[in-house]
Design an enzyme around this catalytic site. Sequence first.
Site, PDB file in Angstrom:
ATOM      1  N   LYS A   1       0.831  -1.168   0.218  1.00  0.00           N
ATOM      2  CA  LYS A   1       0.021   0.016   0.023  1.00  0.00           C
ATOM      3  C   LYS A   1       0.820   1.299  -0.009  1.00  0.00           C
ATOM      4  O   LYS A   1       0.598   2.330  -0.544  1.00  0.00           O
ATOM      5  CB  LYS A   1      -0.821   0.098   1.247  1.00  0.00           C
ATOM      6  CG  LYS A   1      -1.774  -1.240   1.499  1.00  0.00           C
ATOM      7  CD  LYS A   1      -2.901  -1.036   0.893  1.00  0.00           C
ATOM      8  CE  LYS A   1      -3.836  -2.132   0.897  1.00  0.00           C
ATOM      9  NZ  LYS A   1      -3.478  -3.694   1.160  1.00  0.00           N
TER      10      LYS A   1
HETATM   11  C1  LIG Z   1      -4.105  -4.680   0.501  1.00  0.00           C
HETATM   12  C2  LIG Z   1      -3.269  -5.995   0.411  1.00  0.00           C
HETATM   13  C3  LIG Z   1      -3.476  -6.923  -0.648  1.00  0.00           C
HETATM   14  C4  LIG Z   1      -4.322  -6.658  -1.542  1.00  0.00           C
HETATM   15  O1  LIG Z   1      -4.592  -5.762  -2.639  1.00  0.00           O
HETATM   16  P1  LIG Z   1      -5.897  -5.217  -3.370  1.00  0.00           P
HETATM   17  O2  LIG Z   1      -5.325  -4.070  -4.155  1.00  0.00           O
HETATM   18  O3  LIG Z   1      -6.976  -4.746  -2.154  1.00  0.00           O
HETATM   19  O4  LIG Z   1      -6.413  -6.316  -4.226  1.00  0.00           O
HETATM   20  C5  LIG Z   1      -2.603  -8.065  -0.854  1.00  0.00           C
HETATM   21  N1  LIG Z   1      -1.603  -8.335   0.050  1.00  0.00           N
HETATM   22  C6  LIG Z   1      -1.448  -7.344   1.021  1.00  0.00           C
HETATM   23  C7  LIG Z   1      -0.150  -7.517   1.898  1.00  0.00           C
HETATM   24  C8  LIG Z   1      -1.941  -6.307   1.139  1.00  0.00           C
HETATM   25  O5  LIG Z   1      -1.686  -5.382   2.295  1.00  0.00           O
END
Ligand SMILES: *Cc1c(COP(=O)(O)O)cnc(C)c1O
Length: 467
Positions: A112
């Site tokens: 993120k």
């Molecule tokens: C948020 C997240 C995901 C999922 O990503 P999306 O964009 O919501 O599909 C996968 N792995 C981790 C570690 C995350 O923090």
Amino acid sequence: MRYISTRGQAPVRDFAGVLLAGLAEDGGLYVPETWPEWSHADWRALRGVHYAELVARVLQPFVGASIPFAVLQKLCHETYAGFGHPAVAPLVQLDTGIWAQELFHGPTLAFKDMALQLIGRLFDHVLTQTGQRITIVAATSGDTGSAAIEACADRACIDIVVLHPEGRTSEVQRRQMTTVTARNVCNLAVAGTFDDCQDLVKAMFADAPFRAELRLSAVNSINWARIAAQIPYYVAGALALGAPDNEVAFAVPTGNFGNVLAAWSARRMGLPITRLVVASNRNDIVARFLAANDMTMRAVEPSLSPSMDIQVSSNFERLLFELLDRDPAATRHAMEDFRATGHMAVSDIAWKRATGVLHGFSLDDAGTTAEIRRLYAECDYLADPHTAIGIAAARALACSHGVPTIAMATAHPAKFPDAIEQAVGFRPPLPPRLADLYDRSEHFTRVPRDLAAIQACVRATVLRNAA
Ligand SMILES: *Cc1c(COP(=O)(O)O)cnc(C)c1O
């Protein structure tokens, strides 16, 4: 560049407009009015370019006239200078034809940060231009809160208040939020569950006078700018493996579908991506859709990969809009039907369009633990549970497909020490720049599960900082 809503009944906006608006007023999501289409020569011109510069150039057509290119460049350079690896999103080869692309070198050790670190700066820039302040309010079960806090900490025009359920987040997750000392950050430990926190945030947004008074906003994954800021690492990964002259495939651990939608967008711009594997845990709604055109909601089941414990992937609507030939009425109808009945009927033509590019994959907790163990034993690589599912998906695809395949490594293993210990028998250390996390002092306010009390805390934070 102009943006339209997938449901066709919200104002057309520019990049700055969609950045601040988040969700469109008609309940839809903003998408580019037309997609930039790049030639092989355009992609080749990015070879060997530093990641921060590459981000600025890939984002330029999406940002358009909203932010001057020199400013965008400066913001990108500032953003990625703070990451813990000189390549920002490095590739690690795991096997013949299989790579992991590490997206966890940002401040909170999860992917993120790749977008949010930039989004915080973009918000601040746009708000400064217009002399506005906003208040970000968010609920977290532990994972996204820290990325949002790190994105907003010390931004001049933003206050951020994050609600977490007291005693129900892991210690690493709590400390990543509560040890941030910036004065525009307020952590509230709510006596309740994550659902209570979410309900309280929804109630604050639903309280129109309060919402207007404090200029509430969100940085959640439906914001187009977050998707856009995730496109560049697909470009960097593909170029490193010989694109545009060679084709590549990606396997993406998926929850809200934002990360895989960014990959889809890169492909739509002309990057030669043959396949995208949507990797999920036992919460496998997208995998079921891709396997048999069965889009049926089920109850969310907890797993070792909590960031993928989702049944309604909000960004799926953007893909659906494209699958339906960008027909806003059809998109609105399908989404409303899905909300009402828990089932979405997708035409055969649209479904075949999806399966031409996207493949589903899902792995349960036992399989995830086994993959973490195998990767450590055979490749000397420690993968967090989300990443392990991505790598398993990449292996499944590469076996049948023969194209170089990159699995997105979405979190650092030290973020999920219990799952790692269960698989390999030890807890992974935090990287050096976070090694003192357990010694730092924490700042948070305990609050009852009470809307008025929490609104008072939000107001106090904002008033203090406005002074
Ligand atoms: C948020 C997240 C995901 C999922 O990503 P999306 O964009 O919501 O599909 C996968 N792995 C981790 C570690 C995350 O923090």
